[in-house]
Design a protein around this motif. Sequence first.
Motif, PDB file in Angstrom:
ATOM      1  N   THR A 155       0.575  -1.042   0.089  1.00 33.43           N
ATOM      2  CA  THR A 155       0.132   0.215  -0.193  1.00 33.43           C
ATOM      3  C   THR A 155       1.162   1.295   0.037  1.00 33.43           C
ATOM      4  O   THR A 155       1.599   1.426   0.412  1.00 33.43           O
ATOM      5  CB  THR A 155      -1.512  -0.130   1.410  1.00 33.43           C
ATOM      6  OG1 THR A 155       0.374  -0.032   2.363  1.00 33.43           O
ATOM      7  CG2 THR A 155      -2.204  -1.035   1.487  1.00 33.43           C
ATOM      8  N   LEU A 156       0.019   2.771  -0.302  1.00 32.50           N
ATOM      9  CA  LEU A 156       1.190   3.754  -0.602  1.00 32.50           C
ATOM     10  C   LEU A 156       0.328   4.786   0.098  1.00 32.50           C
ATOM     11  O   LEU A 156      -0.920   4.506   0.173  1.00 32.50           O
ATOM     12  CB  LEU A 156       1.609   4.187  -2.119  1.00 32.50           C
ATOM     13  CG  LEU A 156       2.130   3.190  -2.805  1.00 32.50           C
ATOM     14  CD1 LEU A 156       2.608   3.708  -4.128  1.00 32.50           C
ATOM     15  CD2 LEU A 156       3.426   2.991  -2.225  1.00 32.50           C
ATOM     16  N   SER A 182      -2.185   8.128  -1.138  1.00 29.80           N
ATOM     17  CA  SER A 182      -2.569   7.737  -2.493  1.00 29.80           C
ATOM     18  C   SER A 182      -2.516   8.501  -3.996  1.00 29.80           C
ATOM     19  O   SER A 182      -2.794   8.105  -4.603  1.00 29.80           O
ATOM     20  CB  SER A 182      -3.581   6.763  -2.606  1.00 29.80           C
ATOM     21  OG  SER A 182      -4.897   6.880  -1.525  1.00 29.80           O
ATOM     22  N   ILE A 215       5.818   9.748  -0.532  1.00 26.47           N
ATOM     23  CA  ILE A 215       5.054   8.736  -0.307  1.00 26.47           C
ATOM     24  C   ILE A 215       5.202   7.498   0.246  1.00 26.47           C
ATOM     25  O   ILE A 215       6.642   7.384   0.207  1.00 26.47           O
ATOM     26  CB  ILE A 215       4.304   7.986  -2.290  1.00 26.47           C
ATOM     27  CG1 ILE A 215       4.221   9.465  -2.787  1.00 26.47           C
ATOM     28  CG2 ILE A 215       3.634   7.422  -1.747  1.00 26.47           C
ATOM     29  CD1 ILE A 215       3.776   9.305  -4.001  1.00 26.47           C
ATOM     30  N   ALA A 266       5.711   3.797   1.413  1.00 20.39           N
ATOM     31  CA  ALA A 266       4.996   2.748   1.084  1.00 20.39           C
ATOM     32  C   ALA A 266       5.265   1.450   2.095  1.00 20.39           C
ATOM     33  O   ALA A 266       6.501   0.629   2.636  1.00 20.39           O
ATOM     34  CB  ALA A 266       6.464   1.994   0.052  1.00 20.39           C
ATOM     35  N   TRP A 282      10.467   2.367  -7.860  1.00 23.13           N
ATOM     36  CA  TRP A 282       9.123   3.529  -7.885  1.00 23.13           C
ATOM     37  C   TRP A 282       9.105   3.902  -9.522  1.00 23.13           C
ATOM     38  O   TRP A 282      10.613   4.214  -9.921  1.00 23.13           O
ATOM     39  CB  TRP A 282      10.252   4.520  -7.010  1.00 23.13           C
ATOM     40  CG  TRP A 282      10.078   3.983  -5.733  1.00 23.13           C
ATOM     41  CD1 TRP A 282      10.512   3.737  -4.817  1.00 23.13           C
ATOM     42  CD2 TRP A 282       8.729   4.806  -4.714  1.00 23.13           C
ATOM     43  NE1 TRP A 282      10.189   3.385  -3.296  1.00 23.13           N
ATOM     44  CE2 TRP A 282       8.984   4.051  -4.075  1.00 23.13           C
ATOM     45  CE3 TRP A 282       7.311   5.035  -4.674  1.00 23.13           C
ATOM     46  CZ2 TRP A 282       8.060   4.694  -2.297  1.00 23.13           C
ATOM     47  CZ3 TRP A 282       6.778   4.942  -3.936  1.00 23.13           C
ATOM     48  CH2 TRP A 282       6.607   5.373  -2.904  1.00 23.13           C
ATOM     49  N   GLY A 328      10.776   7.009  -3.155  1.00 26.80           N
ATOM     50  CA  GLY A 328       9.540   7.729  -2.964  1.00 26.80           C
ATOM     51  C   GLY A 328       8.993   9.271  -2.228  1.00 26.80           C
ATOM     52  O   GLY A 328       8.025   9.484  -2.042  1.00 26.80           O
ATOM     53  N   ALA A 348       5.061   1.583  -7.125  1.00 29.45           N
ATOM     54  CA  ALA A 348       5.927   1.212  -5.826  1.00 29.45           C
ATOM     55  C   ALA A 348       5.413  -0.004  -6.466  1.00 29.45           C
ATOM     56  O   ALA A 348       4.293  -0.731  -6.610  1.00 29.45           O
ATOM     57  CB  ALA A 348       5.351   1.525  -5.184  1.00 29.45           C
ATOM     58  N   ALA A 406      -0.232   5.307  -6.644  1.00 28.84           N
ATOM     59  CA  ALA A 406      -0.650   7.118  -6.380  1.00 28.84           C
ATOM     60  C   ALA A 406      -0.765   7.700  -7.236  1.00 28.84           C
ATOM     61  O   ALA A 406      -0.229   8.043  -8.530  1.00 28.84           O
ATOM     62  CB  ALA A 406       0.176   7.465  -5.002  1.00 28.84           C
TER      63      ALA A 406
END
Length: 474
Positions: free
Chosen positions: A42-43, A46, A59, A61, A78, A91, A105, A114
């Motif tokens: 998950t990011l 998002s 961001i 992760a 990424w 990120g 990602a 995202a």
Amino acid sequence: MRQLTIAVAVMTLVGCGGDVAPGGGTGTTPTQPVVPVPTELTLFPSTLTVTSLEQEVAIAATVKDQSGSTMTGQTVVWSSSEGDVATVSNGTVTPLANGTSTITATSGSLTANASVVVVQSEADEGSSYRNARADLWIDYRTLQSQGFNMAIAYIDAEGDTDGFLGTGEWLIEDEVDSEMHINNGYGSFSLDQRVFGGSPPPATHARKSLTADFNGDDLNDLLILDHGYDAPPFPGSQPKLIMQDAPGSFSWSKLPDVGFHHGGAAGDIDQDGDIDIVVADHRPFAYINDGSGNFTRDATRLDASMPTIFTAELIDVDMDGFIDLLVGGHEREGAETTIYWGSSTGSYRASERTVLLAASPFGVVLDIDAEDIDGDGDRDLVLNRTRDGDDGDGLGFYVGRRTQLLIHDGNRGFTNGTGQIDDPGNDTDIWFPWIRLQDIDADGDIDIVPDDKAVGYIYINDGLGGFTRTPLPL
């Protein structure tokens, strides 16, 4: 009968004793450990909106296993779908131009996306507000000026960011040479007046210096706004226009208008592709550029009801493509702190304005800045203030300071967010003229930074628009 009884007893013993181990012993089959397997990536966040090319955002992760536990040490790769809009490294997203990019990602077979939207207003392009965001942060005292150094500007005179000072002295009637301080490339400065060909531009009491490309030659120029002798009869002074004719070579001239020019801003008011000027004065006015750095005074661009103003900025606060005029003065004297909203007319009218919340007794507005403080995609306001008079407690004019935070609702409305600052200032703080809104600690959000590092503290953003006054060093 006896055999049956024995048989039952044996069966019972075997059932209670467990498995028969090789060699006649007994034991327990070991439980096999559960091996964590990455199952979810998950990011956060998002989706995000960036309103300034100077604002890098982060961001995070997170990889989880089949039981929902977070896994550490996982490799994440990424990428950005639109490298001309935004790039990403570990990120950290760096915005490059307006548009939308999908940040992806990848960790093993897992992927997550995202969305990043860059909506920097192009109406701000080339403005003095944009150009005031230097790539360095200095202690004004290192410039070793012979006068005061309130009217500082940053400009590339010799290959990196150098410091210009429109100087002057307190309560003098003569003029003092302004100064160019050349960066040695490592953040140290030395005075070098040769860039002016032996004739530096003078000032009596410079209050603000602006940096902008006034003639479209891709070299930034300068303007000194000088109010002159600061006591009756207030004779005023003339603005000094300083053109960079070639890299590191400047010539200057005086614009014809004499006045109490306490501040101002530069930006494209009339949307014709060149940089105009608003001058803060007892009777504010505009200089309209012909595109070649020749200016014509035009008082009709500003509403006739506009009061005496002492500070101004040109920023597209509502990001509608038209540059807005933010003005402030002495609230105790009736000068409301106001945004005049820009439009296709290139003029600023009382019918299209928002009066901002006053902050008595800190009614002198020194500086106004606008950036997305709380990460919701619209520009909030930060005002730098000092006191505007004596309330009977012996504290008078230009005493103490206060940082005011106004949160934008995205529809030209503002609410007071000053309570989100743990220590916004008080009567014993020393006032300073300029603030910057920038990500000073490189964590992806906008901090509040006194332009002069000698102030000794900054306000660190918690990522949600809450600020902690933090002494230096960080």
